[in-house]
Motif scaffolding. Sequence first.
Motif, short mmCIF file in Angstrom:
data_model
loop_
_atom_site.label_atom_id
_atom_site.label_comp_id
_atom_site.label_asym_id
_atom_site.label_seq_id
_atom_site.Cartn_x
_atom_site.Cartn_y
_atom_site.Cartn_z
N LYS A 37 0.81 -1.23 0.00
CA LYS A 37 0.00 0.00 0.00
C LYS A 37 0.84 1.27 0.00
CE LYS A 37 -3.65 -2.58 0.50
NZ LYS A 37 -4.34 -2.98 -0.74
N GLY A 39 1.15 4.81 1.66
CA GLY A 39 0.67 5.51 2.84
C GLY A 39 1.27 6.89 2.98
N CYS A 45 5.77 5.26 6.97
CA CYS A 45 4.63 4.55 7.57
C CYS A 45 4.70 3.04 7.42
CB CYS A 45 3.31 5.07 6.99
SG CYS A 45 2.96 4.47 5.34
N ALA A 47 3.54 1.04 5.16
CA ALA A 47 2.43 0.33 4.51
C ALA A 47 2.88 -0.37 3.22
CB ALA A 47 1.29 1.29 4.21
N MET A 97 -5.91 -6.34 13.55
CA MET A 97 -6.21 -5.38 12.49
C MET A 97 -7.58 -4.77 12.74
SD MET A 97 -7.12 -8.23 9.62
CE MET A 97 -6.34 -9.58 10.49
N CYS A 99 -8.93 -1.54 10.21
CA CYS A 99 -9.17 -1.31 8.77
C CYS A 99 -8.24 -2.16 7.93
CB CYS A 99 -9.06 0.16 8.43
SG CYS A 99 -7.39 0.77 8.11
N ALA A 100 -7.12 -2.56 8.53
CA ALA A 100 -6.20 -3.52 7.91
C ALA A 100 -5.39 -2.95 6.75
CB ALA A 100 -6.92 -4.80 7.49
N TYR A 101 -5.45 -1.66 6.55
CA TYR A 101 -4.67 -1.07 5.45
C TYR A 101 -3.17 -1.19 5.72
CZ TYR A 101 -3.66 2.29 1.69
OH TYR A 101 -3.20 2.91 0.55
N CYS A 102 -2.79 -1.18 6.98
CA CYS A 102 -1.36 -1.30 7.34
C CYS A 102 -0.91 -2.75 7.39
CB CYS A 102 -1.10 -0.67 8.71
SG CYS A 102 -1.82 -1.61 10.10
N THR A 103 -1.89 -3.69 7.34
CA THR A 103 -1.61 -5.08 7.69
C THR A 103 -0.53 -5.73 6.83
OG1 THR A 103 -3.83 -5.30 8.57
CG2 THR A 103 -2.67 -7.34 8.09
N MET A 106 2.77 -4.48 7.87
CA MET A 106 3.10 -5.00 9.21
C MET A 106 3.59 -6.44 9.10
SD MET A 106 2.52 -2.90 11.80
CE MET A 106 1.75 -1.29 12.04
N ILE A 107 2.86 -7.23 8.32
CA ILE A 107 3.20 -8.64 8.20
C ILE A 107 4.57 -8.80 7.55
CG2 ILE A 107 2.59 -10.79 6.98
CD1 ILE A 107 -0.36 -10.13 7.56
N ASN A 132 6.51 1.19 11.25
CA ASN A 132 5.21 0.84 10.68
C ASN A 132 4.10 1.49 11.50
OD1 ASN A 132 7.04 -1.52 9.79
ND2 ASN A 132 5.19 -1.84 8.59
N ILE A 133 3.25 2.24 10.83
CA ILE A 133 2.15 2.93 11.53
C ILE A 133 0.85 2.17 11.38
CG2 ILE A 133 0.67 4.99 11.48
CD1 ILE A 133 3.19 6.60 10.72
N ARG A 135 -2.77 3.37 12.23
CA ARG A 135 -3.51 4.53 12.72
C ARG A 135 -4.72 4.11 13.55
NH1 ARG A 135 -3.11 9.38 14.82
NH2 ARG A 135 -4.39 10.99 13.86
N VAL B 98 -15.10 0.77 7.67
CA VAL B 98 -13.83 1.52 7.61
C VAL B 98 -12.87 1.01 8.69
CG1 VAL B 98 -14.59 3.65 6.50
CG2 VAL B 98 -14.94 3.37 8.96
N GLY B 99 -13.09 -0.22 9.14
CA GLY B 99 -12.20 -0.76 10.15
C GLY B 99 -12.85 -0.90 11.51
N TYR B 241 -9.02 -2.23 -1.71
CA TYR B 241 -9.48 -0.96 -1.14
C TYR B 241 -9.82 -0.01 -2.30
CZ TYR B 241 -7.51 -2.47 3.35
OH TYR B 241 -7.24 -3.14 4.51
N LEU B 370 -4.80 5.92 7.13
CA LEU B 370 -3.60 5.43 6.44
C LEU B 370 -3.84 5.31 4.94
CD1 LEU B 370 -0.77 5.00 7.38
CD2 LEU B 370 -1.20 2.56 7.48
N THR B 418 -12.83 0.29 3.36
CA THR B 418 -11.85 1.36 3.16
C THR B 418 -10.83 1.42 4.28
OG1 THR B 418 -13.28 2.71 1.77
CG2 THR B 418 -11.73 3.92 3.12
N TYR B 422 -12.22 7.63 10.60
CA TYR B 422 -12.20 8.39 11.87
C TYR B 422 -12.99 9.69 11.74
CZ TYR B 422 -8.03 5.44 11.69
OH TYR B 422 -7.17 4.41 11.46
N ARG B 451 -0.10 11.77 0.44
CA ARG B 451 -0.22 12.07 1.88
C ARG B 451 -0.28 13.57 2.10
NH1 ARG B 451 -2.81 10.06 5.40
NH2 ARG B 451 -2.02 8.04 4.70
#
Lengths: 164, 727
Positions: A37, A39, A45, A47, A97, A99-103, A106-107, A132-133, A135, B98-99, B241, B370, B418, B422, B451
């Motif tokens: 991703k 980010g 970040c 991602a 996770m 929203c899992a966008y960072c997942t 992270m993995i 790794n962020i 959020r 959205v999570g 996404y 993110l 998505t 927040y 970003r």
Amino acid sequence: MAAIHLSVNRHSYTVDADPQTSLLTVLRDHLDLTGSKYGCGEGQCGACTVLVDGKAQRSCITRLGTIGAKQITTIEGIAAADRLHPVQQAFLDEEAMQCAYCTSGMIMSAVSLLTVNRHPTHDEIVDFMEGNICRCGTYPRIVSAIQKAASVLAESPAAKGASR
Amino acid sequence: MSSKVMSTKVSSQLFLEPERYELKAAPVYHFDLDRRDFFKFLGAGLLVVSALKHAGAVQESGGARRRGADDSVPKEIDAWLHIGEDGTVTVYTGKVEVGQNIRTSLSQAVAEELHVPIDKIELVMGDTQLTPFDMGTFGSRTTPTMNLQLRKVAASARDLLIGLAATQWQTDPAHLVASDAKVTDTQTNRSVEYAALLKGQQLTQTLPAEDPLIPAANWRVAGQSAHKVDGRDFVTGRHRYPSDQTLPDMLHGKLLRPPSFGATLLSLDSQKAEQMGAVVVRDGNFVGVAAPSVALASSAVAAIHAEWKSDPQPSRKDLFDSLKKDTTEGKDPSGDGDSYETGSVDKALASADHHLQQTYTVSYIAHVPLEPRAALAKWDGDHVTVWTGTQRPFGVRGQLAEAFRIPEEKVRVLMPDTGSGYGGKHTGETAIEAARLARAAKRPVKVVWTREEEFTWAYFRPAGVIDVKSGVAADGAITAWEFHNYNSGSAGIRTYYEIPNQRIMFHEANSPLRQGSYRALAATANHFARESHMDELAHTLKLDPLEFRLKNLKNERLRAVFQAAAKRFGWGASKSTPGQGFGMGGGYEKLGNIATFAEVNVDRKSGEVKVVRVVSAFECGAIVNPDNLRSQIEGSNIQGLGGALFEAIEFENGKILNGRLSRYRVPRFSDVPALDTVLLDRKDLPSAGAGECPMIGMAPAIANAIFDATGQRLRSLPLVPNGLKLS
């Protein structure tokens, strides 16, 4: 533009792209591997983290021209057929996770960590994963997942063989 | 309400709090399909709809109706559920994921009532063509409203299936039970699958409001932790996404951004960009390009020469003065309780034993989802379809309709799950940008914000100034309370402490930055001011802060969380190190009750403040998914920690100065304290949402703990962006 060869998830690809193009763009827009991703675009970040010769690297600030013969591994390439990588499984088990966008980033970072440090302490995990962020704030669960994956990997026959 | 949002263009002030303006609005949905169209689209089987209005009329037709009996479907629907001839269960809701994990918690609710395994349920969410109208996913409304509606819909479908089996077997339905997608006769032990019951059927049922629901105490699926229903797609990178969406022949879009907010375009030379092969669009102040690659689109934008005219604007250093000066004095025009007065504050202040007057401030902060905003748009004739990440797909549909002057029927907005929101994704900027470029390029166009764009061209949590004046009797009873919030908002502005004389007022101000919704909204600022002030009063009176709060608090639910958290925290224990400090904060918001206790450690040399441990006690009625609830509370605490300690938007003269992740600090792994969460499960109370309330206790708990550690009272959020300067 130039035809550039690269190896991603054990497949060979040829892409027609400027060597200055970021690896992330190549993965996402040329190879349609969208698990990595965007980010931040400045390596802040995590991602976009992928493995380059087994080591975590931020693909958004990695130029295509620097890859050469190195092996790229993305989130799409770590499961063996239908069997998830122990780190992926641990993220599911620990519900690490929201929203899992960072997942995926992270993995990939965690896989890299467990390659160099089979039994990381809590502080070593925090230290390694600092770039790794998440959020949504699932950090404590991510730490648990990595600990869990470490113990699963330690039990695996391959790990036992290697540690001898 | 969408028109209201759309009419405020980029530079002007956005709606401040969608809850205030939107939740009161009547749904404007007019569904013009009849039941034959439903079945044409969904296939045969059973359809249960939940109607919002005309409850009486709906109940009259409550029983199962055979084909052709009546082809009308209620005009205002908030959810529907379809069970196909093959037994597949599909639920349609306008809510979005959205999570916050509602795809899972809503599936649980349906599984519970319908007696179908959770993995057999598919949720279609946030698609303006397929799902019923929904105002948006915000304000912690999904659990108290949609969860309940879906449970009723599912319960009604279950009863109907039992009825069908009873008819088929010519037996009393009282002997029949539903379980595991089957109806079983408890006397004969024969059973039939839902799918078999629905073969060749076209049944509709509108929700009979009186259907009994399974009481929380008897829940089996709901009330348990369930894994994210599509978790595997996320850990394998397979989930797409909004920013991952693609279409054949798609172009990538980029916008030329003005040098500062509100700048006007004077002249434009885009010849070079066009020569590079990019489609260039200028429409008023809108300048964008579309090209086959992001790189080409970016180079084309860079090749455009534009002159802009900018006006001087307030900077961060003048912010709080400007907010207090530039107010629309008095009541908010919506007049919905932003101004509250009881007793006689002035008299009570004059006669109080002790007085305290303090000012608290909060900075603008960014949501930093993110996944930045993204949209993919495609035109078919005069119809446009947009895939985008938004908490208000129907609102974005309205914005698109208005921007392109086309009826809403010609706009379809789809919301793939998505990368978080927040409260930051209520608007449709990228949807409009992508659609505008796609119309010119006559090809699909995707726009994904960088970003920096996300930091600059989205909107912020409002900054604010809060003035508090209080009077208290020598015995610790608060007698007077005057509370003025300038700009940050009225969520959580009322005090839950028992005070006979109160004056509470929200003052709208002209915000120098574009501002809008944010997780928990102004409740964070208002609780920070109130709970800090409570701590200051306790210290003035030399009373224990917990004892002082409880003395002035009657609300049993709030008392319970304060007491539970205090017990777990070990409140009253002595400190072991010099830099150690303990503090608390809590309150009531969005039907939830939170008490947060924090332990901080202040490094006396460096001034570094570390939050070491946080104990939260939370109660939001009957718990639907305990593990997900914990996750939401932990996440709220961690996000709240960022705004409490270090997050702030720096700006000067219409420019954002720290709009990158290397300059704007968000919480990372090493910032996370030991988190201990106490869940109070009130099975006798309706379930409420939990995405927002838990964060409101964090800032005051930390500020009060820093005071406890150092004797320094910090009254501005963020508290220690650069560490603590020890005096």
